[in-house]
Design a protein around this motif. Structure first.
Motif, PDB file in Angstrom:
ATOM      1  N   MET A 249    -113.383   3.061 -39.317  1.00 25.43           N
ATOM      2  CA  MET A 249    -114.694   3.635 -39.077  1.00 25.43           C
ATOM      3  C   MET A 249    -114.642   5.100 -39.537  1.00 25.43           C
ATOM      4  SD  MET A 249    -116.759   4.120 -35.466  1.00 25.43           S
ATOM      5  CE  MET A 249    -116.937   2.402 -35.153  1.00 25.43           C
ATOM      6  N   ALA A 250    -115.546   5.441 -40.440  1.00 29.30           N
ATOM      7  CA  ALA A 250    -115.574   6.792 -40.992  1.00 29.30           C
ATOM      8  C   ALA A 250    -116.400   7.743 -40.143  1.00 29.30           C
ATOM      9  CB  ALA A 250    -116.123   6.761 -42.406  1.00 29.30           C
ATOM     10  N   ARG A 251    -117.383   7.186 -39.444  1.00 30.26           N
ATOM     11  CA  ARG A 251    -118.227   8.008 -38.573  1.00 30.26           C
ATOM     12  C   ARG A 251    -118.951   7.133 -37.573  1.00 30.26           C
ATOM     13  NH1 ARG A 251    -123.121  10.922 -41.253  1.00 30.26           N
ATOM     14  NH2 ARG A 251    -123.950  10.583 -39.218  1.00 30.26           N
ATOM     15  N   ILE A 252    -119.431   7.756 -36.538  1.00 29.15           N
ATOM     16  CA  ILE A 252    -120.203   7.042 -35.514  1.00 29.15           C
ATOM     17  C   ILE A 252    -121.650   7.026 -35.966  1.00 29.15           C
ATOM     18  CG2 ILE A 252    -120.928   7.049 -33.102  1.00 29.15           C
ATOM     19  CD1 ILE A 252    -118.318   8.590 -32.474  1.00 29.15           C
ATOM     20  N   ASN A 253    -122.259   5.838 -35.940  1.00 31.73           N
ATOM     21  CA  ASN A 253    -123.620   5.699 -36.451  1.00 31.73           C
ATOM     22  C   ASN A 253    -124.682   5.509 -35.382  1.00 31.73           C
ATOM     23  OD1 ASN A 253    -122.923   5.847 -39.257  1.00 31.73           O
ATOM     24  ND2 ASN A 253    -122.003   3.834 -39.033  1.00 31.73           N
ATOM     25  N   SER A 254    -124.273   5.323 -34.141  1.00 35.60           N
ATOM     26  CA  SER A 254    -125.279   5.103 -33.105  1.00 35.60           C
ATOM     27  C   SER A 254    -124.781   5.604 -31.758  1.00 35.60           C
ATOM     28  CB  SER A 254    -125.622   3.614 -32.994  1.00 35.60           C
ATOM     29  OG  SER A 254    -124.507   2.907 -32.463  1.00 35.60           O
ATOM     30  N   GLU A 255    -125.710   5.760 -30.852  1.00 35.85           N
ATOM     31  CA  GLU A 255    -125.381   6.166 -29.484  1.00 35.85           C
ATOM     32  C   GLU A 255    -124.502   5.106 -28.814  1.00 35.85           C
ATOM     33  OE1 GLU A 255    -125.710   8.776 -26.133  1.00 35.85           O
ATOM     34  OE2 GLU A 255    -126.532   9.078 -28.130  1.00 35.85           O
ATOM     35  N   LYS A 256    -124.772   3.840 -29.125  1.00 35.87           N
ATOM     36  CA  LYS A 256    -123.989   2.752 -28.553  1.00 35.87           C
ATOM     37  C   LYS A 256    -122.531   2.837 -28.994  1.00 35.87           C
ATOM     38  CE  LYS A 256    -124.184  -2.235 -27.891  1.00 35.87           C
ATOM     39  NZ  LYS A 256    -124.913  -3.476 -28.139  1.00 35.87           N
ATOM     40  N   GLN A 257    -122.288   3.088 -30.266  1.00 33.03           N
ATOM     41  CA  GLN A 257    -120.920   3.248 -30.763  1.00 33.03           C
ATOM     42  C   GLN A 257    -120.250   4.453 -30.100  1.00 33.03           C
ATOM     43  OE1 GLN A 257    -121.346   3.673 -35.014  1.00 33.03           O
ATOM     44  NE2 GLN A 257    -120.784   1.521 -35.377  1.00 33.03           N
ATOM     45  N   TYR A 258    -120.991   5.530 -29.983  1.00 34.03           N
ATOM     46  CA  TYR A 258    -120.476   6.745 -29.357  1.00 34.03           C
ATOM     47  C   TYR A 258    -120.009   6.459 -27.934  1.00 34.03           C
ATOM     48  CZ  TYR A 258    -120.841  11.372 -27.103  1.00 34.03           C
ATOM     49  OH  TYR A 258    -120.621  12.517 -26.364  1.00 34.03           O
ATOM     50  N   GLU A 259    -120.841   5.772 -27.168  1.00 34.44           N
ATOM     51  CA  GLU A 259    -120.488   5.447 -25.784  1.00 34.44           C
ATOM     52  C   GLU A 259    -119.282   4.510 -25.716  1.00 34.44           C
ATOM     53  OE1 GLU A 259    -124.181   4.024 -24.185  1.00 34.44           O
ATOM     54  OE2 GLU A 259    -125.040   6.037 -24.111  1.00 34.44           O
ATOM     55  N   ALA A 260    -119.229   3.536 -26.620  1.00 33.14           N
ATOM     56  CA  ALA A 260    -118.094   2.597 -26.635  1.00 33.14           C
ATOM     57  C   ALA A 260    -116.788   3.325 -26.971  1.00 33.14           C
ATOM     58  CB  ALA A 260    -118.349   1.479 -27.647  1.00 33.14           C
ATOM     59  N   LEU A 261    -116.843   4.252 -27.901  1.00 34.96           N
ATOM     60  CA  LEU A 261    -115.636   4.988 -28.262  1.00 34.96           C
ATOM     61  C   LEU A 261    -115.204   5.935 -27.145  1.00 34.96           C
ATOM     62  CD1 LEU A 261    -116.121   5.745 -32.066  1.00 34.96           C
ATOM     63  CD2 LEU A 261    -114.780   3.955 -30.973  1.00 34.96           C
ATOM     64  N   GLN A 262    -116.161   6.459 -26.402  1.00 34.75           N
ATOM     65  CA  GLN A 262    -115.810   7.294 -25.256  1.00 34.75           C
ATOM     66  C   GLN A 262    -115.069   6.470 -24.198  1.00 34.75           C
ATOM     67  OE1 GLN A 262    -119.691   9.041 -24.266  1.00 34.75           O
ATOM     68  NE2 GLN A 262    -118.735  11.038 -24.580  1.00 34.75           N
ATOM     69  N   VAL A 263    -115.549   5.255 -23.965  1.00 31.13           N
ATOM     70  CA  VAL A 263    -114.888   4.363 -23.009  1.00 31.13           C
ATOM     71  C   VAL A 263    -113.475   4.050 -23.490  1.00 31.13           C
ATOM     72  CG1 VAL A 263    -114.911   2.024 -22.050  1.00 31.13           C
ATOM     73  CG2 VAL A 263    -117.019   3.375 -22.089  1.00 31.13           C
ATOM     74  N   ARG A 264    -113.335   3.729 -24.776  1.00 30.81           N
ATOM     75  CA  ARG A 264    -112.014   3.411 -25.325  1.00 30.81           C
ATOM     76  C   ARG A 264    -111.077   4.621 -25.230  1.00 30.81           C
ATOM     77  NH1 ARG A 264    -107.718   0.553 -25.615  1.00 30.81           N
ATOM     78  NH2 ARG A 264    -106.553   0.809 -27.535  1.00 30.81           N
ATOM     79  N   MET A 265    -111.602   5.790 -25.496  1.00 29.01           N
ATOM     80  CA  MET A 265    -110.776   6.992 -25.419  1.00 29.01           C
ATOM     81  C   MET A 265    -110.299   7.221 -23.982  1.00 29.01           C
ATOM     82  SD  MET A 265    -111.522  10.657 -27.045  1.00 29.01           S
ATOM     83  CE  MET A 265    -110.197  11.822 -27.223  1.00 29.01           C
TER      84      MET A 265
END
Length: 120
Positions: free
Chosen positions: A1-17
């Motif tokens: 993944m080169a960049r986050i494209n949506s708020e949903k992706q952002y939230e999912a990556l925060q959870v994973r982090m």
């Protein structure tokens, strides 16, 4: 993944982090550390684009420095060698500093010149 494209992706990556941070506190693995670094960079880039933090104004920085240094308006006026009325005008944004005063503010309070001059 080169960049986050949506708020949903952002939230999912925060959870994973968060999951990685908790797992990493128990055992450090090179894979977890690498993934943490990648996720951290992606999240930081997204936040810079979607949640920018504006540079502080001169008024905000003067008030912050006064608080940090425990100075009153009167003491700040003496430190900068100007009148209390002039300090009041600076703090309310009614007046801009002269070049001479801008240098004194920078030297005495260590406030970035771009902030003093309103460049940023």
């Amino acid at each position: 993944m080169a960049r986050i494209n949506s708020e949903k992706q952002y939230e999912a990556l925060q959870v994973r982090m968060e999951e990685l941070l908790q797992a990493n506190s128990n055992e450090e693995s090179p894979v977890h550390l690498a993934e943490l670094e990648i996720l951290g960079n992606l999240i930081a880039d997204y936040e810079e684009e979607h949640f920018p933090i504006a540079a502080p104004t001169l008024q905000e920085m003067l008030k912050e420095r006064m608080s940090e240094m425990g100075l009153t308006q009167s003491e700040l006026a003496k430190l900068l060698k100007i009148s209390q009325a002039r300090i009041s005008e600076l703090l309310t944004g009614k007046r801009e500093p002269t070049l001479k005063l801008a240098r004194r503010i920078h030297d005495q309070l260590n406030i970035d010149s771009d902030i003093i001059l309103g460049v940023c």
